[in-house]
Design an enzyme around this catalytic site. Structure first.
Site, PDB file in Angstrom:
ATOM      1  N   SER A 119       0.908  -1.448  -0.356  1.00  0.00           N
ATOM      2  CA  SER A 119      -0.054  -0.033   0.305  1.00  0.00           C
ATOM      3  C   SER A 119       1.328   1.216   0.225  1.00  0.00           C
ATOM      4  O   SER A 119       1.778   1.384   0.582  1.00  0.00           O
ATOM      5  CB  SER A 119      -0.963  -0.005   1.361  1.00  0.00           C
ATOM      6  OG  SER A 119      -1.732   1.163   0.953  1.00  0.00           O
ATOM      7  N   THR A 169      -4.598   2.787  -7.838  1.00  0.00           N
ATOM      8  CA  THR A 169      -6.111   2.272  -6.943  1.00  0.00           C
ATOM      9  C   THR A 169      -7.210   3.899  -7.128  1.00  0.00           C
ATOM     10  O   THR A 169      -6.618   4.738  -7.063  1.00  0.00           O
ATOM     11  CB  THR A 169      -6.117   2.315  -5.511  1.00  0.00           C
ATOM     12  OG1 THR A 169      -5.373   1.072  -5.359  1.00  0.00           O
ATOM     13  CG2 THR A 169      -7.107   2.117  -5.073  1.00  0.00           C
TER      14      THR A 169
END
Ligand code: FNR
Length: 380
Positions: A119, A169
Site C-alpha cells: 500500500s 487505486t
C-alpha cells in the site's frame, strides 16, 4: 495430501484452518477500534455483505474422472505471469495489528512465492519492505498524490526498489463513510501510522518545516495525498512516467475498464475496496463478467472483495478473473501470529485451491471456465 499429513502442525500455532473464521479469532486479540478499522465497511455494510452473497449464489459443477494427479496453478495472460492466481491485496498501516506489519506479511508472501502488493499508506517504507521481501516479485499500490513531484518521486522509488508493477487505486477520491471508525474516533493515519512512504520521501520532507511534529506531518500528508480532481485524461501522464505495468484498481463499470485501457493501463482490478468505500454498490464478483467482456481476452483482469476460500478463487476465475487479491484474511493471520500467521493463512488458501482444482476435475487453472459454474438451484 500434504496439509492432512502434516496434521495439526499444519495449523499456524492454534489458528483455525477455516478461513472464514479468522475474523472472529482476530477479534479476540485486537483492540475493538483496530478490529473495526480492519473488518469495518462503509455505511450499513451492504456492499460487504453483497460481496460474500455473490460468491454464495454460484455453485460449482465438478467433473470427475479427469486425471488430476498434477495440478498446475500457474497463470499466464498477456504480460502477467504468476505462480498461482493469488496476490496479497494492498492493505494500509499493518503495524496497527502487529508490530512487524508489512515486513512480516511480505516475508510470508515471499515464502509462498505470492506477490505482495504494498500500500501507498504502509507503515514501513517501500525500500524496507523490498529489503524484507528479497528477490520475490512485489507490486506497489499508488494513491496518486495531488503533488506531481511527489507522485513522480514515489514511482521512481518503487522502480529503483524493484517493484514490478503499479496498482493505481482509483476508488478513493474521498474516504468512505465508515461509522465504526467515526464512532471510535480512530484512523491510524491521523495518528501518523501508515505514512512511512511519505516521511521517508525527499520531496515530502522538503515541503515540511524543520522539526515538524506528527501533527504537521499528518496535516501535510492530508493536503497532498487526496486527489479528487483526477480524471481519465490524466492517466497518460502516469503512463508516460513509467515503463512499469499499470493495473487500475477499483473498477466496477465496464466502461471504466475500457477507459483505463484507453489511458494506457495494462490491466484492471475489479474491486469495491472490500465494501469500505461506497455503501450499496454492486458486488465486485457480479461486475466481473461484464468487465472481462469489455476488455477482451488479452488483458489481465484481477478481482478482489470477498474472496475467502479456495472455492471462491475458482469461482472468480470461472467468471473471468486471471487472479485474485486476497485481503482481510491475511491481515487477521498477521494479527494472530505475525509472519507465521500470514504463512498459515496463505498455505491454507493454496491447499484448498489445489484441492478444489482436483475436485472440479481441472488439471490447471487454465482449465477453469464458465462451464464449472451454475446459479444456486436445480441443474441448469
Ligand atoms: C484496504 N484496501 C486498500 N486498498 C488499496 O488500494 N490501498 C490501501 O491502502 C488499502 N487499505 C486497506 C486497509 C484495510 C484495513 C482493508 C481491509 C482494505 C482494500 C484492499 O486492497 C482490498 O480491495 C479489500 O481488502 C478486498 O476486500 P476483502 O476481500 O479483504 O474483504
Amino acid at each position: 495430501l500434504e496439509i492432512y499429513l502434516a496434521g495439526p502442525d499444519a495449523r499456524g500455532g492454534r489458528l483455525t484452518t477455516d478461513l472464514t473464521l479468522l475474523e472472529d479469532e482476530a477479534r479476540e486479540v485486537l483492540p475493538p477500534a483496530v478490529h473495526a478499522f480492519v473488518a469495518g465497511n462503509a455505511g450499513t455494510g451492504a456492499t460487504g455483505r453483497a460481496n460474500r452473497e455473490a460468491f454464495d449464489r454460484w455453485r460449482l459443477v465438478p467433473r470427475v474422472m479427469r486425471g488430476v494427479t498434477r495440478r498446475d496453478l500457474s497463470v499466464s495472460r498477456a504480460g502477467l505471469r504468476l505462480p498461482a492466481p493469488v496476490l496479497l491485496a494492498p492493505i494500509s498501516a499493518q503495524t496497527v495489528v502487529h508490530p512487524e506489519g508489512e515486513l512480516a506479511a511480505v516475508r510470508a508472501a515471499a515464502d509462498a512465492r505470492l506477490p505482495f502488493v504494498l500500500s501507498s499508506y504502509a507503515s514501513h517504507s517501500l525500500e524496507d519492505v523490498a529489503a524484507a521481501a528479497g528477490p520475490q516479485p512485489r507490486w506497489f499500490q499508488l494513491y496518486w498524490p495531488s503533488d506531481e513531484e511527489l507522485a513522480t518521486s514515489l514511482v521512481r522509488r518503487a522502480e529503483a526498489s524493484g517493484y514490478t508493477a503499479l496498482v493505481l487505486t482509483v476508488d478513493n477520491p474521498a474516504p468512505g463513510y465508515r461509522p465504526a471508525d467515526l464512532d471510535h474516533g480512530y484512523l491510524p493515519f491521523l495518528r501518523g501510522t501508515g505514512l512511512a512512504n511519505f516521511t521517508s520521501d525527499p520531496v515530502f520532507q522538503a515541503a515540511l518545516p524543520p522539526g515538524a511534529g506528527t501533527d504537521a506531518v499528518v496535516m501535510h500528508w492530508a493536503s497532498v495525498s487526496g486527489n479528487p480532481s483526477l480524471t481519465w485524461e490524466r492517466l497518460p501522464w502516469l503512463r508516460e512516467l513509467t515503463d512499469l505495468p499499470i493495473l487500475v484498481k477499483g473498477v466496477l463499470h465496464p466502461d471504466d475498464a475500457r477507459l483505463a485501457l484507453a489511458g494506457g493501463a495494462d490491466g484492471v482490478i475489479v474491486s469495491n475496496h472490500g465494501g469500505r468505500q461506497l455503501d450499496g454498490t454492486m458486488a465486485a464478483l457480479d461486475c466481473l463478467p461484464a468487465v472481462r467482456a469489455a476488455v477482451g481476452d488479452d488483458v489481465p483482469v484481477l478481482l478482489d472483495s470477498g474472496v475467502r476460500t479456495g472455492g471462491d478463487v475458482v469461482k472468480a476465475l470461472a467468471l473471468g478473473a486471471d487472479a485474485v487479491l486476497y485481503g482481510r484474511p491475511y491481515l487477521y493471520g498477521l494479527a494472530l501470529d505475525g509472519q507465521s500467521g500470514v504463512h498459515h493463512v496463505l498455505r491454507c488458501l493454496l491447499a484448498e485451491l489445489d484441492l478444489a482444482l482436483a475436485l472440479t476435475g481441472c488439471g490447471s487453472v487454465k482449465a477453469i471456465g464458465p462451464d464449472l459454474l451454475a446459479p444456486a438451484g436445480p441443474f441448469p
